[in-house]
Scaffold this active site. Structure first.
Site, PDB file in Angstrom:
ATOM      1  N   GLY A  94       0.838  -1.151  -0.139  1.00 16.24           N
ATOM      2  CA  GLY A  94      -0.018  -0.029   0.139  1.00 16.24           C
ATOM      3  C   GLY A  94       0.866   1.321  -0.180  1.00 16.24           C
ATOM      4  N   SER A 166      -3.221   9.600   7.978  1.00 21.72           N
ATOM      5  CA  SER A 166      -2.436   8.448   7.138  1.00 21.72           C
ATOM      6  C   SER A 166      -1.107   9.229   6.637  1.00 21.72           C
ATOM      7  CB  SER A 166      -3.292   8.201   5.927  1.00 21.72           C
ATOM      8  OG  SER A 166      -2.555   7.436   5.020  1.00 21.72           O
ATOM      9  N   GLN A 168       0.685   7.655   4.540  1.00 24.53           N
ATOM     10  CA  GLN A 168       0.753   7.528   3.044  1.00 24.53           C
ATOM     11  C   GLN A 168       0.166   8.426   2.218  1.00 24.53           C
ATOM     12  OE1 GLN A 168      -0.837   3.560   2.410  1.00 24.53           O
ATOM     13  NE2 GLN A 168       0.893   2.413   3.509  1.00 24.53           N
ATOM     14  N   ASP A 314       0.713   0.002  13.119  1.00 21.49           N
ATOM     15  CA  ASP A 314       1.045  -1.370  12.558  1.00 21.49           C
ATOM     16  C   ASP A 314       1.212  -2.452  13.619  1.00 21.49           C
ATOM     17  OD1 ASP A 314       0.675  -0.326   9.906  1.00 21.49           O
ATOM     18  OD2 ASP A 314       2.789  -0.334   9.676  1.00 21.49           O
ATOM     19  N   LYS A 341      -6.246  -2.567   6.144  1.00 20.36           N
ATOM     20  CA  LYS A 341      -4.786  -2.909   6.051  1.00 20.36           C
ATOM     21  C   LYS A 341      -4.635  -4.051   5.138  1.00 20.36           C
ATOM     22  CE  LYS A 341      -3.098   0.453   8.575  1.00 20.36           C
ATOM     23  NZ  LYS A 341      -2.339   1.632   7.794  1.00 20.36           N
TER      24      LYS A 341
HETATM   25  C1  S3P Z   1       2.853   3.759   6.158  1.00 18.48           C
HETATM   26  C2  S3P Z   1       1.775   4.057   6.823  1.00 18.48           C
HETATM   27  C3  S3P Z   1       0.896   3.772   7.544  1.00 18.48           C
HETATM   28  C4  S3P Z   1       1.336   2.232   7.930  1.00 18.48           C
HETATM   29  C5  S3P Z   1       1.989   1.500   6.818  1.00 18.48           C
HETATM   30  C6  S3P Z   1       3.344   2.069   6.431  1.00 18.48           C
HETATM   31  C7  S3P Z   1       3.988   4.555   5.613  1.00 18.48           C
HETATM   32  O1  S3P Z   1      -0.084   3.351   6.613  1.00 18.48           O
HETATM   33  O2  S3P Z   1       0.184   1.458   8.211  1.00 18.48           O
HETATM   34  O3  S3P Z   1       2.423   0.272   7.269  1.00 18.48           O
HETATM   35  O4  S3P Z   1       5.105   4.144   5.372  1.00 18.48           O
HETATM   36  O5  S3P Z   1       3.515   5.801   5.270  1.00 18.48           O
HETATM   37  P1  S3P Z   1      -1.225   4.494   6.569  1.00 18.48           P
HETATM   38  O6  S3P Z   1      -0.880   5.588   5.981  1.00 18.48           O
HETATM   39  O7  S3P Z   1      -2.262   3.737   5.654  1.00 18.48           O
HETATM   40  O8  S3P Z   1      -2.035   4.604   7.948  1.00 18.48           O
END
Ligand code: S3P
Length: 435
Positions: A94, A166, A168, A314, A341
């Site tokens: 993701g 988030s 991400q 996580d 997730k």
């Molecule tokens: C991550 C952000 C988190 C986390 C993922 C890694 C990242 O996700 O759960 O394993 O590297 O930015 P979300 O942005 O969906 O919370």
């Protein structure tokens, strides 16, 4: 692939878990669009980061794996990525898909992003909506992958409040914002990991971040950097909880990232009575690191503060295991994001804990877990790496053998997880189903 774990007395020892997944993805993506050659040490060679590496290679970036975990990449500059020939397959990741959606929004070409069955079921509207506001055009399957990102060289900065916490999404907008005309403002509903902000600064970008509001000017350039990746706290959490729930054990986890936007797991475990000490605190570039000394502890149930959720996002599969081995009841709430997730982690964990004979009530946004002793049995990880690892840890304290199905995806984040457990005396074997 399955794990068969026998009840085991954990030995004391020292463990170095692999490099941080979030930082490894960012080092590749930001290094790729920087000027000059970046060197990355202790890069995570898990499948997720290798998917990002392959995608960048497909866009013309020269990346050399100098030795196992040492990578050197020649940045192509902000405008040097080339259109990929085929689709970019991001596997289970993701992070790769959402960050690439941002990075590709600023390019002069279009690219298609796909992934495995799990990634194909993960929501992408959260990046499509703001990136479209910036001027990109992104086709999707009604908000789900595959994504076709039609980049635009004339993106504009936006002022955006994230509807969900988030990192991400925040990072996707920062990557697109680097290309945009004008400033990008991002407000977060809760603090999330800030590795992108730290690495952007390390590479010479200008941005300010204050009380969950980021302001970044557009049309910036980055310069290459040497990056040493800390060990991933999200991976360290598994041997950490194995040591805490053991009868007698003291485990030292070396060089672990302790960025305060990630340490919710340590705080929650300490509130449950865990003995965890940070030693030898130091910095790897912009990232704080320490060795973590963890001693077997008597854990007790608590009501977990929902204010800590985004700082431990996580770690809930392994925290559910800590709760299952604690005295009393632990209540988790505010975990709605866990349902989208790599699997529906609330459901996958509740089902597995029940299969091991524990008393658990699933709620809409969390669970209520009664401490006890797990029975032997059979659980399914639902293809989720962290669910698989969490049950392998629970199995060390079970009454009988535990078989965990569908564990191949552990390779996305923690190659040789089973080897690390074995080094602490855990009897775990990997086998093909039916063997
Ligand atoms: C991550 C952000 C988190 C986390 C993922 C890694 C990242 O996700 O759960 O394993 O590297 O930015 P979300 O942005 O969906 O919370």
């Amino acid at each position: 692939m399955q794990y068969l774990v026998l009840p085991s007395e954990l030995e004391s020892g020292t463990v170095r878990v692999p490099g941080d997944k979030s930082i490894s993805h960012r080092a590749l993506m930001l290094g790729a669009i920087a000027e000059g050659t970046s060197h990355i040490e202790d890069f995570l060679t898990g499948e997720d980061c290798l998917a990002t590496l392959a995608a960048l290679r497909a866009m013309g970036v020269r990346i050399e794996q100098v030795s196992g975990t040492s990578v050197s990449l020649q940045g192509v500059g902000m405008h040097g990525l080339r259109p990929p020939r085929g689709v970019l397959d991001l596997g289970n990741s993701g992070t790769a898909m959402r960050l690439f959606a941002g990075l590709l929004s600023g390019q002069k070409f279009s690219a298609t992003l796909t992934g495995d069955a799990s990634l194909s079921g993960r929501p992408m509207k959260r990046v499509i909506t703001p990136l479209t506001m910036m001027g990109a055009r992104i086709e999707s399957d009604d908000g789900y992958p595959p994504l076709v990102v039609h980049g635009r060289p004339d993106l504009v900065g936006i002022n955006y409040t994230l509807p969900v916490a988030s990192a991400q999404v925040k990072s996707a907008l920062l990557l697109a914002g680097l290309y945009a005309r004008g400033e990008t403002f991002i407000t977060e509903p809760a603090t999330t990991r800030d590795h992108t902000e730290r690495m952007l600064r390390a590479m010479g970008a200008t941005l300010t971040a204050e009380s969950r509001r980021i302001r970044m000017p557009g049309q910036q350039t980055l310069r290459a950097a040497d990056i040493r990746v800390p060990a991933d706290l999200s991976s360290a959490a598994f041997p950490m909880v194995a040591a805490l729930i053991a009868r007698h054990s003291e485990v030292l986890l070396l060089g672990v990232g302790v960025n305060p936007t990630r340490t919710g797991v340590i705080e929650i475990l300490r509130r449950m009575g865990a003995e965890i000490q940070l030693e030898n605190a130091r910095m790897f570039g912009e990232e704080p690191v320490a060795d973590l000394r963890v001693r077997a502890s008597t854990l007790r149930g608590i009501d977990v503060d929902p204010g800590l959720v985004s700082l431990a996002i996580d770690e809930f599969p392994i925290l559910f295991v800590a709760a299952a081995l604690a005295k009393g009841v632990t209540r988790f709430s505010g975990l709605g994001e866990l349902r989208v997730k790599e699997s529906d982690r609330i459901h996958a964990m509740v089902r597995g804990l029940k299969a091991l004979g524990l008393t658990v009530n699933e709620t809409e946004d969390g669970a209520e877990i009664y401490g006890g002793i797990p029975a032997g049995g059979h659980v399914d990880s639902q293809g989720d790496h962290r669910v698989a690892m969490a049950f392998a840890v629970a199995a060390t304290r079970a009454d009988g053998p535990v078989r965990i199905a569908d564990v191949a995806n552990v390779n996305t984040s923690f190659p040789d997880f089973a080897g690390s457990l074995r080094s602490l005396g855990v009897d775990v074997t990997e086998r093909e189903p039916g063997a």
